[in-house]
Structure formats: C-alpha cells, structure tokens
Design an enzyme around this catalytic site. Structure first.
Site, PDB file in Angstrom:
ATOM      1  N   GLU A 126       0.799  -1.238   0.000  1.00 51.38           N
ATOM      2  CA  GLU A 126       0.000   0.000   0.000  1.00 51.38           C
ATOM      3  C   GLU A 126       0.828   1.284   0.000  1.00 51.38           C
ATOM      4  O   GLU A 126       0.834   2.061   0.948  1.00 51.38           O
ATOM      5  CB  GLU A 126      -0.959  -0.018   1.202  1.00 51.38           C
ATOM      6  CG  GLU A 126      -1.926  -1.164   1.168  1.00 51.38           C
ATOM      7  CD  GLU A 126      -2.710  -1.319   2.459  1.00 51.38           C
ATOM      8  OE1 GLU A 126      -3.021  -0.321   3.109  1.00 51.38           O
ATOM      9  OE2 GLU A 126      -2.997  -2.469   2.830  1.00 51.38           O
ATOM     10  N   GLU A 142      -5.615 -11.068   0.277  1.00 49.32           N
ATOM     11  CA  GLU A 142      -6.275 -10.745   1.552  1.00 49.32           C
ATOM     12  C   GLU A 142      -7.805 -10.737   1.443  1.00 49.32           C
ATOM     13  O   GLU A 142      -8.464  -9.927   2.062  1.00 49.32           O
ATOM     14  CB  GLU A 142      -5.819  -9.368   2.045  1.00 49.32           C
ATOM     15  CG  GLU A 142      -4.327  -9.188   2.152  1.00 49.32           C
ATOM     16  CD  GLU A 142      -3.939  -7.849   2.744  1.00 49.32           C
ATOM     17  OE1 GLU A 142      -4.825  -7.124   3.231  1.00 49.32           O
ATOM     18  OE2 GLU A 142      -2.735  -7.517   2.738  1.00 49.32           O
TER      19      GLU A 142
HETATM   20  O1  G3I Z   1      -1.818  -6.346  19.824  1.00 49.48           O
HETATM   21  C1  G3I Z   1      -2.273  -5.049  20.234  1.00 49.48           C
HETATM   22  C2  G3I Z   1      -2.891  -5.108  21.627  1.00 49.48           C
HETATM   23  O2  G3I Z   1      -1.880  -5.480  22.561  1.00 49.48           O
HETATM   24  C3  G3I Z   1      -3.488  -3.752  21.983  1.00 49.48           C
HETATM   25  O3  G3I Z   1      -4.133  -3.832  23.243  1.00 49.48           O
HETATM   26  C4  G3I Z   1      -4.485  -3.351  20.894  1.00 49.48           C
HETATM   27  C5  G3I Z   1      -5.124  -2.004  21.171  1.00 49.48           C
HETATM   28  O4  G3I Z   1      -4.214  -1.008  20.821  1.00 49.48           O
HETATM   29  O5  G3I Z   1      -3.811  -3.264  19.628  1.00 49.48           O
HETATM   30  C6  G3I Z   1      -3.303  -4.546  19.246  1.00 49.48           C
HETATM   31  O6  G3I Z   1      -2.644  -4.427  18.009  1.00 49.48           O
HETATM   32  C7  G3I Z   1      -3.545  -4.247  16.921  1.00 49.48           C
HETATM   33  C8  G3I Z   1      -3.280  -5.389  15.894  1.00 49.48           C
HETATM   34  O7  G3I Z   1      -4.078  -5.194  14.728  1.00 49.48           O
HETATM   35  C9  G3I Z   1      -3.572  -6.763  16.482  1.00 49.48           C
HETATM   36  O8  G3I Z   1      -4.947  -6.904  16.698  1.00 49.48           O
HETATM   37  C10 G3I Z   1      -3.240  -2.920  16.272  1.00 49.48           C
HETATM   38  O9  G3I Z   1      -3.595  -1.883  17.166  1.00 49.48           O
HETATM   39  C11 G3I Z   1      -4.046  -2.792  14.980  1.00 49.48           C
HETATM   40  O10 G3I Z   1      -3.646  -1.606  14.296  1.00 49.48           O
HETATM   41  C12 G3I Z   1      -3.745  -3.980  14.078  1.00 49.48           C
HETATM   42  O11 G3I Z   1      -4.569  -3.865  12.936  1.00 49.48           O
HETATM   43  C13 G3I Z   1      -4.141  -4.655  11.810  1.00 49.48           C
HETATM   44  C14 G3I Z   1      -4.030  -3.706  10.610  1.00 49.48           C
HETATM   45  O12 G3I Z   1      -3.671  -4.467   9.446  1.00 49.48           O
HETATM   46  C15 G3I Z   1      -2.955  -2.665  10.823  1.00 49.48           C
HETATM   47  O13 G3I Z   1      -1.701  -3.263  10.864  1.00 49.48           O
HETATM   48  C16 G3I Z   1      -5.189  -5.736  11.522  1.00 49.48           C
HETATM   49  O14 G3I Z   1      -5.179  -6.700  12.568  1.00 49.48           O
HETATM   50  C17 G3I Z   1      -4.866  -6.429  10.201  1.00 49.48           C
HETATM   51  O15 G3I Z   1      -5.909  -7.315   9.838  1.00 49.48           O
HETATM   52  C18 G3I Z   1      -4.711  -5.393   9.094  1.00 49.48           C
HETATM   53  O16 G3I Z   1      -4.341  -6.068   7.930  1.00 49.48           O
HETATM   54  C19 G3I Z   1      -4.097  -5.185   6.812  1.00 49.48           C
HETATM   55  C20 G3I Z   1      -2.933  -5.743   6.029  1.00 49.48           C
HETATM   56  O17 G3I Z   1      -1.798  -5.837   6.854  1.00 49.48           O
HETATM   57  C21 G3I Z   1      -2.662  -4.885   4.802  1.00 49.48           C
HETATM   58  N1  G3I Z   1      -3.859  -4.752   3.984  1.00 49.48           N
HETATM   59  C22 G3I Z   1      -5.027  -4.239   4.700  1.00 49.48           C
HETATM   60  C23 G3I Z   1      -5.330  -5.138   5.893  1.00 49.48           C
HETATM   61  C24 G3I Z   1      -6.570  -4.666   6.618  1.00 49.48           C
HETATM   62  O18 G3I Z   1      -6.364  -3.406   7.171  1.00 49.48           O
END
Ligand code: G3I
Length: 378
Positions: free
Chosen positions: A195, A301
C-alpha cells in the site's frame, strides 16, 4: 494415498518387454523396457492397507535390477493453493488449528512480520510472533507469505525520529536484510511493499515518501532482492482490482520494477463487500494486465463484508458467489498462483464478527463461501 515405485530393469532376450504392477490382483500400471537398462518411476494408488505390489513380465522376460518404493504420500492437491492469514495467538487454538491444516496450504502472518512488530526499536528484534506462525507452518507443511516488510503508513515511530534521509534509508535496508535473512529458507515469497498508493494513484504521504521520495519503493525491492535472490518479491495493494487511477499507477509502478528485474508478483488484496465486489470478468482483466508484465498475480487478503438488511441466507449465498467469482478468475489465469483469505473465522476478522466476512463462521462452522471457493479453485 499415492506411492511411487521405481524399477530399474531391461528386456532380456527380446527388443521390448513390459512389467505389469498389480496390487491385490488389480492391475495398477504397466512399465515398458527396452534392451538398455533404464530406471522407471510410476505413481500408484494402492487400496488402503495394501502392503504388496506384485510384478509380472508380460511378453518376453525382464531382468529387474532393483525395485524401490516410497512411503505413501498424500496426493498433491490440484488447483490454485488456498491460504489464510493467521495470528500467533490462534495457532494454539486446537479447533482453529485443525480447520487451518485441513483447509489451507499457506499462511500469512496477519501482523507478526510488520516492521513495528519485528523491530520495535532500532536493531532490537522481536520475532516471537512470527516464529510461532512459521514454526507451525513448517510443522504442517504449509508455505508462508512474508507480509510485509514495508507498510509505509505503519512505519515505526523510531524510524520517523531519524529525520535524516540517509539514516532512514539505512534503517529500511537493514530491516529488510535482517528479516529476510532470518527466514531465508522458510519464507519464499514476500510482500516487500504494501500500500504505497492512495485512492487517486498518488504516493501516500508518509515517513518514507517524505524522506526518500517515491524511490523508497525501489530501495526496498533492491534490498529484498539482495537479501534473498531466490525469493519471490511482491507489491501488495488494495483497491486496484478494477480500472481507475490507482490501478493505472500500480501498473506503472510494477512495470518499472519489472523492467529492473526487482519484482516477481503483485498482490491484489480483494477486501470487498456484497455491494462493491468486482465481477469475474473485471478481475480476470485486471489479473491479465499485471500478468502481461511478466508477473505472478495473487489474491492476498480476500474478505467480503456481508452485513446488511437482507436475510442472512441471501447474504451468505451472495458472499459465496463473490468468493467463487474471484476464485474462477484466478483459476483461469496460469499466472495467478495463490489465493489467500484474510483470516480463518469471522470471530477474529479485523472487520469485526458482525461483518461475517470469512469462510468459517464465529463457531468455526464452514459457510457456503468455503465450498464455493474451493470448487472454483480446484
Ligand atoms: O496487539 C495489540 C494489543 O496489545 C493492543 O491492546 C491493541 C489495542 O491497541 O492493539 C493490538 O494491536 C492491533 C493489531 O491489529 C492486532 O490486533 C493494532 O492496534 C491494529 O492496528 C492492528 O490492525 C491490523 C491492521 O492491518 C494494521 O496493521 C489488523 O489486525 C490487520 O488485519 C490489518 O491487515 C491489513 C494488512 O496488513 C494490509 N492490507 C489491509 C489489511 C486490513 O487493514
């Protein structure tokens, strides 16, 4: 189960001879030999529990120098490999792990290989989450997609604080070398950059772009190519499944990388909804456009948000049709080499369970979309 039988032999006393392989009286294969001793290997599918293969010469005698058989092996499934995203914490859930190993052939760490996870501070690495997933995959013969070395909008804060362009580039190159180096033999394909573009097809304004300009994408691919020349390097993007400025920009971006020999494939994320899903024809046309650049294409995805006011049965049926259409588009194009959905169960989807986006429901029961997609990919 399939077993391989290798015979080394030759016709004795005539030009042509044949050996008939049978199991429990049923002919399985015939192997022809000439005067010169040769090795012939055939796959046979003995009935369960059968222990013996019987050989007999048909026609003139055959001199068999050796016979070897391999242990029965599970038949290689045909069709496009189906993969899923997974989180380290899910690997220890027996029911989810069983659904994974019986349904999917590859895993994508959902977050565990992102920069902020693997290198939370400069030169301080944490691979525990990624190792959990890669070890599980290795133990179950599953491939792993390395998602993702550079997610520009999620560059760790410590990189932003470096300020000086040259230090930021060095941090980028070091990070890529360290992560690819660690999994060099176990992760064979990487989303090098995920992205980089916005909906207009412009480069997103973020730490890496602001410091290094658009060239940071090429810097990342050069570093990845240097770190593992054998790995397949992908550019992964959302919202490019159909025509528009973003797809045009992505085509131009990867065409330039392809000309430089720095890229092997493009990931179409396919995050979609019941109302906005691209048609099979649109997807096939998009995949073909990228394949025409000499690239592999993958759906990387996919999920289909299926909340709405229509009856649940209608929504799940429509969702199944959307997954199947994408599966048929991928199956129709030899360059489409893998199809990954963004999670196993609705229970853990980033879209929340209410969106019902995946192939298994929150109780890990298969939904209509699972068999529809499997048939489309087979
Ligand atoms: O693990 C922490 C936890 O300890 C904490 O309490 C909580 C609240 O802040 O956050 C948790 O981490 C989160 C993580 O997901 C695990 O659940 C992050 O904040 C959150 O930003 C993260 O979101 C991920 C997102 O990418 C951003 O990286 C999503 O799970 C994931 O499904 C999503 O996947 C992306 C692909 O990488 C790229 N393409 C789009 C896709 C969907 O957004």
């Amino acid at each position: 189960m399939v077993a391989a039988v290798t015979l080394v032999g030759r016709a004795a006393g005539c030009e042509r001879a044949e050996v008939v392989l049978s199991v429990r009286g049923r002919e399985q294969r015939r192997i022809r030999f000439g005067r010169r001793a040769v090795s012939r290997t055939v796959a046979i599918a003995p009935p369960a529990g059968a222990e013996r293969v019987r050989l007999r010469a048909a026609g003139c005698p055959v001199r068999i120098a050796s016979i070897t058989t391999t242990a029965p092996v599970a038949p290689t499934p045909s069709g496009v490999p189906l993969g899923t995203a997974i989180q380290a914490g899910q690997v220890g859930m027996p029911d989810l792990a069983a659904a994974v190993t019986s349904t999917f052939r590859s895993l994508t760490p959902e977050n565990e290989l992102k920069w902020a996870r693997t290198e939370p501070q400069m030169n301080q690495y944490d691979f525990r989450g990624a190792d959990t997933i890669v070890d599980f995959a290795t133990a179950h013969g599953l491939a792993v997609r390395g998602h993702t070395l550079v997610y520009p909008s999620e560059t760790p804060y410590w990189v932003r604080r470096l300020v000086v362009a040259d230090l930021i580039r060095k941090a980028l190159v070091n990070h890529i070398a360290a992560v690819i180096g660690r999994y060099r033999t176990r992760i064979r394909e990487w989303d090098v950059v995920n992205e980089a573009l916005d909906w207009r097809g412009q480069f997103q304004r973020n730490t890496l772009f602001n410091a290094l300009g658009p060239g940071y994408v090429e810097d990342a691919f050069r570093a990845a190519r240097a770190a593992d020349p054998k790995a397949k390097l992908f550019y992964n993007e959302n919202g490019i499944e159909g025509p528009g400025p973003k797809q045009e920009a992505a085509l131009a971006l990867v065409a330039d990388l392809a000309r430089k020999g720095l890229i092997d494939g493009v990931g179409l994320q396919m995050h979609t909804t019941l109302g906005a899903a691209p048609s099979e024809a649109t997807l096939l046309s998009t995949m073909t456009a990228f394949a025409n650049l000499g690239l592999q294409v993958e759906v990387t995805e996919m999920d289909v948000a299926a909340a709405g006011l229509m009856p649940l049965r209608w929504r799940l049926e429509r969702q199944a049709q959307i997954y199947a259409a994408a599966g048929r588009a991928c199956r129709a194009l030899p360059a489409c080499t893998r199809f990954t959905v963004w999670g196993v169960s609705d229970r853990f989807s980033w879209l929340t369970p209410a969106q019902l986006p995946l192939l298994f429901d929150a109780g890990l029961r298969p939904k209509p979309a699972l068999s529809a997609l499997q048939q489309a990919l087979a």
